[in-house]
Design a protein around this motif. Structure first.
Motif, PDB file in Angstrom:
ATOM      1  N   ALA A   1      11.689 -14.064  29.790  1.00 26.96           N
ATOM      2  CA  ALA A   1      11.621 -13.550  28.423  1.00 26.96           C
ATOM      3  C   ALA A   1      10.879 -12.221  28.321  1.00 26.96           C
ATOM      4  O   ALA A   1      11.375 -11.262  27.753  1.00 26.96           O
ATOM      5  CB  ALA A   1      10.971 -14.587  27.517  1.00 26.96           C
ATOM      6  N   HIS A   2       9.654 -12.163  28.884  1.00 27.60           N
ATOM      7  CA  HIS A   2       8.955 -10.881  28.841  1.00 27.60           C
ATOM      8  C   HIS A   2       8.119 -10.661  30.101  1.00 27.60           C
ATOM      9  O   HIS A   2       7.852 -11.574  30.856  1.00 27.60           O
ATOM     10  CB  HIS A   2       8.087 -10.780  27.581  1.00 27.60           C
ATOM     11  N   LYS A   3       7.721  -9.415  30.308  1.00 23.52           N
ATOM     12  CA  LYS A   3       6.947  -9.016  31.488  1.00 23.52           C
ATOM     13  C   LYS A   3       7.547  -9.552  32.792  1.00 23.52           C
ATOM     14  O   LYS A   3       6.887 -10.320  33.512  1.00 23.52           O
ATOM     15  CB  LYS A   3       5.499  -9.505  31.352  1.00 23.52           C
ATOM     16  N   PRO A   4       8.765  -9.172  33.134  1.00 29.26           N
ATOM     17  CA  PRO A   4       9.303  -9.624  34.420  1.00 29.26           C
ATOM     18  C   PRO A   4       8.456  -9.058  35.567  1.00 29.26           C
ATOM     19  O   PRO A   4       8.034  -7.898  35.516  1.00 29.26           O
ATOM     20  CB  PRO A   4      10.719  -9.042  34.432  1.00 29.26           C
ATOM     21  N   ALA A   5       8.165  -9.877  36.559  1.00 31.48           N
ATOM     22  CA  ALA A   5       7.295  -9.449  37.666  1.00 31.48           C
ATOM     23  C   ALA A   5       8.114  -8.814  38.784  1.00 31.48           C
ATOM     24  O   ALA A   5       9.308  -9.051  38.900  1.00 31.48           O
ATOM     25  CB  ALA A   5       6.514 -10.650  38.202  1.00 31.48           C
ATOM     26  N   ARG A   6       7.427  -8.020  39.585  1.00 31.85           N
ATOM     27  CA  ARG A   6       8.073  -7.372  40.716  1.00 31.85           C
ATOM     28  C   ARG A   6       8.483  -8.420  41.768  1.00 31.85           C
ATOM     29  O   ARG A   6       7.799  -9.424  41.969  1.00 31.85           O
ATOM     30  CB  ARG A   6       7.098  -6.379  41.346  1.00 31.85           C
ATOM     31  N   LEU A   7       9.589  -8.157  42.431  1.00 31.67           N
ATOM     32  CA  LEU A   7      10.057  -9.069  43.475  1.00 31.67           C
ATOM     33  C   LEU A   7       9.644  -8.578  44.872  1.00 31.67           C
ATOM     34  O   LEU A   7       9.525  -7.373  45.104  1.00 31.67           O
ATOM     35  CB  LEU A   7      11.585  -9.218  43.405  1.00 31.67           C
ATOM     36  N   TYR A   8       9.430  -9.535  45.760  1.00 33.49           N
ATOM     37  CA  TYR A   8       9.022  -9.258  47.142  1.00 33.49           C
ATOM     38  C   TYR A   8       9.962  -9.963  48.115  1.00 33.49           C
ATOM     39  O   TYR A   8      10.640 -10.923  47.761  1.00 33.49           O
ATOM     40  CB  TYR A   8       7.588  -9.745  47.383  1.00 33.49           C
ATOM     41  N   MET A   9       9.947  -9.479  49.344  1.00 32.05           N
ATOM     42  CA  MET A   9      10.707 -10.123  50.415  1.00 32.05           C
ATOM     43  C   MET A   9       9.805 -10.292  51.630  1.00 32.05           C
ATOM     44  O   MET A   9       8.876  -9.516  51.827  1.00 32.05           O
ATOM     45  CB  MET A   9      11.865  -9.224  50.855  1.00 32.05           C
ATOM     46  N   PHE A  10      10.126 -11.267  52.437  1.00 28.73           N
ATOM     47  CA  PHE A  10       9.440 -11.445  53.712  1.00 28.73           C
ATOM     48  C   PHE A  10      10.243 -10.752  54.801  1.00 28.73           C
ATOM     49  O   PHE A  10      11.447 -10.965  54.901  1.00 28.73           O
ATOM     50  CB  PHE A  10       9.310 -12.945  54.022  1.00 28.73           C
ATOM     51  N   SER A  11       9.591  -9.923  55.596  1.00 27.00           N
ATOM     52  CA  SER A  11      10.303  -9.283  56.703  1.00 27.00           C
ATOM     53  C   SER A  11       9.859  -9.888  58.027  1.00 27.00           C
ATOM     54  O   SER A  11       8.746  -9.642  58.509  1.00 27.00           O
ATOM     55  CB  SER A  11      10.046  -7.776  56.722  1.00 27.00           C
ATOM     56  N   ARG A  12      10.759 -10.669  58.634  1.00 28.77           N
ATOM     57  CA  ARG A  12      10.419 -11.260  59.934  1.00 28.77           C
ATOM     58  C   ARG A  12      10.249 -10.175  60.998  1.00 28.77           C
ATOM     59  O   ARG A  12       9.418 -10.286  61.888  1.00 28.77           O
ATOM     60  CB  ARG A  12      11.486 -12.279  60.360  1.00 28.77           C
ATOM     61  N   GLU A  13      11.032  -9.115  60.842  1.00 29.58           N
ATOM     62  CA  GLU A  13      10.965  -8.033  61.821  1.00 29.58           C
ATOM     63  C   GLU A  13       9.563  -7.397  61.845  1.00 29.58           C
ATOM     64  O   GLU A  13       8.964  -7.232  62.899  1.00 29.58           O
ATOM     65  CB  GLU A  13      12.013  -6.976  61.448  1.00 29.58           C
ATOM     66  N   VAL A  14       9.052  -7.085  60.651  1.00 32.18           N
ATOM     67  CA  VAL A  14       7.713  -6.493  60.582  1.00 32.18           C
ATOM     68  C   VAL A  14       6.681  -7.498  61.089  1.00 32.18           C
ATOM     69  O   VAL A  14       5.738  -7.148  61.807  1.00 32.18           O
ATOM     70  CB  VAL A  14       7.372  -6.050  59.137  1.00 32.18           C
ATOM     71  N   TYR A  15       6.890  -8.764  60.717  1.00 29.59           N
ATOM     72  CA  TYR A  15       5.952  -9.794  61.165  1.00 29.59           C
ATOM     73  C   TYR A  15       5.857  -9.847  62.688  1.00 29.59           C
ATOM     74  O   TYR A  15       4.769  -9.827  63.255  1.00 29.59           O
ATOM     75  CB  TYR A  15       6.349 -11.166  60.615  1.00 29.59           C
TER      76      TYR A  15
ATOM     77  N   ALA B   1       7.384  -5.081  49.151  1.00 28.12           N
ATOM     78  CA  ALA B   1       7.599  -4.928  47.703  1.00 28.12           C
ATOM     79  C   ALA B   1       8.963  -4.295  47.471  1.00 28.12           C
ATOM     80  O   ALA B   1       9.295  -3.278  48.086  1.00 28.12           O
ATOM     81  CB  ALA B   1       6.503  -4.056  47.108  1.00 28.12           C
ATOM     82  N   LEU B   2       9.764  -4.895  46.614  1.00 25.61           N
ATOM     83  CA  LEU B   2      11.099  -4.361  46.328  1.00 25.61           C
ATOM     84  C   LEU B   2      11.067  -3.523  45.060  1.00 25.61           C
ATOM     85  O   LEU B   2      10.212  -3.705  44.196  1.00 25.61           O
ATOM     86  CB  LEU B   2      12.094  -5.509  46.159  1.00 25.61           C
ATOM     87  N   ASP B   3      12.032  -2.646  44.959  1.00 29.80           N
ATOM     88  CA  ASP B   3      12.137  -1.819  43.759  1.00 29.80           C
ATOM     89  C   ASP B   3      13.019  -2.580  42.756  1.00 29.80           C
ATOM     90  O   ASP B   3      14.056  -2.092  42.330  1.00 29.80           O
ATOM     91  CB  ASP B   3      12.763  -0.472  44.138  1.00 29.80           C
ATOM     92  N   GLU B   4      12.558  -3.772  42.419  1.00 27.63           N
ATOM     93  CA  GLU B   4      13.411  -4.694  41.675  1.00 27.63           C
ATOM     94  C   GLU B   4      12.507  -5.686  40.952  1.00 27.63           C
ATOM     95  O   GLU B   4      11.469  -6.078  41.487  1.00 27.63           O
ATOM     96  CB  GLU B   4      14.275  -5.448  42.701  1.00 27.63           C
ATOM     97  N   LYS B   5      12.947  -6.085  39.744  1.00 27.10           N
ATOM     98  CA  LYS B   5      12.108  -7.036  39.004  1.00 27.10           C
ATOM     99  C   LYS B   5      12.843  -8.341  38.750  1.00 27.10           C
ATOM    100  O   LYS B   5      14.066  -8.414  38.849  1.00 27.10           O
ATOM    101  CB  LYS B   5      11.643  -6.401  37.691  1.00 27.10           C
ATOM    102  N   GLN B   6      12.063  -9.344  38.446  1.00 23.32           N
ATOM    103  CA  GLN B   6      12.568 -10.659  38.082  1.00 23.32           C
ATOM    104  C   GLN B   6      13.612 -10.549  36.970  1.00 23.32           C
ATOM    105  O   GLN B   6      13.451  -9.757  36.053  1.00 23.32           O
ATOM    106  CB  GLN B   6      11.384 -11.432  37.497  1.00 23.32           C
ATOM    107  N   LYS B   7      14.660 -11.400  37.051  1.00 22.69           N
ATOM    108  CA  LYS B   7      15.647 -11.399  35.965  1.00 22.69           C
ATOM    109  C   LYS B   7      15.565 -12.709  35.204  1.00 22.69           C
ATOM    110  O   LYS B   7      15.105 -13.717  35.716  1.00 22.69           O
ATOM    111  CB  LYS B   7      17.050 -11.223  36.542  1.00 22.69           C
ATOM    112  N   GLY B   8      16.027 -12.686  33.967  1.00 21.68           N
ATOM    113  CA  GLY B   8      16.125 -13.930  33.209  1.00 21.68           C
ATOM    114  C   GLY B   8      14.804 -14.487  32.712  1.00 21.68           C
ATOM    115  O   GLY B   8      14.708 -15.670  32.426  1.00 21.68           O
TER     116      GLY B   8
END
Lengths: 246, 246
Positions: free
Chosen positions: A220-234, A211-218
């Protein structure tokens, strides 16, 4: 890669899948044949992207070359999923006419090795030696030249199977994505509807989904939280499971 | 299958696995080369079983033909697992000498499509045109001719993966078997040790595993109950699971 002599018997076909947050797409080329006397179009149909291998080239390198020529991208996810060599695979009238027009023996046997590749559609700019290559929604492709419909179906089957057991879906997404986009990806590729709550539960177990400390841009409303895949953790948390999932 | 002209560029290699209740075995052929002047042995090494395809033959039929010629058996489990076409795959000195001696162009490119096959060793009688073909324990095979070691490793990987997700292990057992034999099969193929109690728990969920009213014969004491695999029950109870087993 040194370009030398082409091998006339061995080819690769690339099933290049792209996801645009709504549907699964595949890259297809227009195989147009014109009458050599009057330039009139004899037929126009679609094929997968592919090519013969060079005599000194591996199958993997040939597939990567096709992909690079098309997209300018290197180090793209590529997976071999089958070899296609049915005696009748090039025998339909259009196929025979096309082989003759391109100076090949229409009776000769050609084996094609299939690779599928995964891209986030939005990352790609297409270019292929002036040929007409475009994204088509997989669900709308009903017929292709040669045995390419068989190859496409086989690639889709391999992709679905792989998606159930390996974290390859992320190859079809941009680096940062929302959980709704991830759910949509699974729904579209597997052709199922998923319950949001169950999906989120499964997702919660994936430690490699960061989970990133970052939200969707662009939006209109209720931007959702952004996620990343970590191959290292995987790679660290992965374990071979004996689950008899049958 | 009509025998016509062989295709010089396209071949199949069969990785025929057999299980003897103790170890996983693979069928290998002695590739012996004798000096054509004095008949002295130049070298002797091992290859997988394989052949070129006929011009009018599919890959699947060619693989089934190799298997039939070897064992006299038809309708055996056969699964394509990869195409092998590395530019250097036939370039080692013995390979080059063997190609020359068998009248082939040692410079020519040959693609091989791999199929693996599963047999219960005890069901098989071997015969192959007077050639020396035998079972070898997979774990003891350290080197093979051509790129056959690469092909064997790839087959083993494909088998392990398939065994985790599909009920194919039964192809390696006789029709009736004990639960200990089934557990041993999983342990040997996957190269793991399994806890008997956990294994029995997993087994209990497999509705397609049918307990017979019959016990093992020919064992000194405590003969175990025999079981059968029911493909019919499997097909009925099977469901596509979205388990993100990753």
């Amino acid at each position: 890669m040194t370009k030398t002599v082409m091998n006339n018997t061995i080819s690769v076909d690339c099933v290049i899948f792209g996801f645009d947050f709504e549907k699964l797409n595949v890259l297809l080329v227009d195989r147009e044949l014109k009458d050599e006397n009057n330039g009139e179009e004899l037929f126009s149909d679609l094929t997968l992207t592919g090519n013969h291998i060079f005599e000194n080239e591996s199958l993997e390198n040939a597939a990567a070359r096709v992909l690079f020529d098309l997209t300018g991208l290197e180090n793209i996810y590529l997976k071999q999923f089958g070899a296609f060599c049915d005696p009748g695979r090039l025998k339909r009238p259009n196929d025979q006419a096309w082989l003759r027009a391109s100076g090949r023996d229409p009776e000769s046997r050609i084996i094609s090795v299939g690779y599928y590749s995964l891209l986030a559609t939005e990352n790609v700019t297409l270019k292929w030696k002036g040929r007409n290559v475009k994204w088509y929604p997989v669900s709308e492709v009903k017929d292709l030249a040669f045995d390419h419909m068989v190859i496409l179906k086989s690639a889709l089957q391999a992709l679905r199977r792989e998606l159930l057991h390996e974290p390859i879906g992320f190859e079809l997404l941009p680096e940062k994505f929302t959980l709704s986009q991830l759910q949509k990806l699974y729904e579209v590729v597997l052709d199922v509807e998923l319950d949001k709550r169950n999906f989120r539960k499964k997702i919660a177990r994936m430690k490699y989904l960061i989970a990133l400390d970052e939200k969707q841009k662009g939006v209109a409303h209720k931007p959702a939280r952004l996620y990343m895949f970590s191959r290292e953790v995987y790679e660290k948390t992965r374990k071979e499971v004996l689950d008899f999932n049958i």
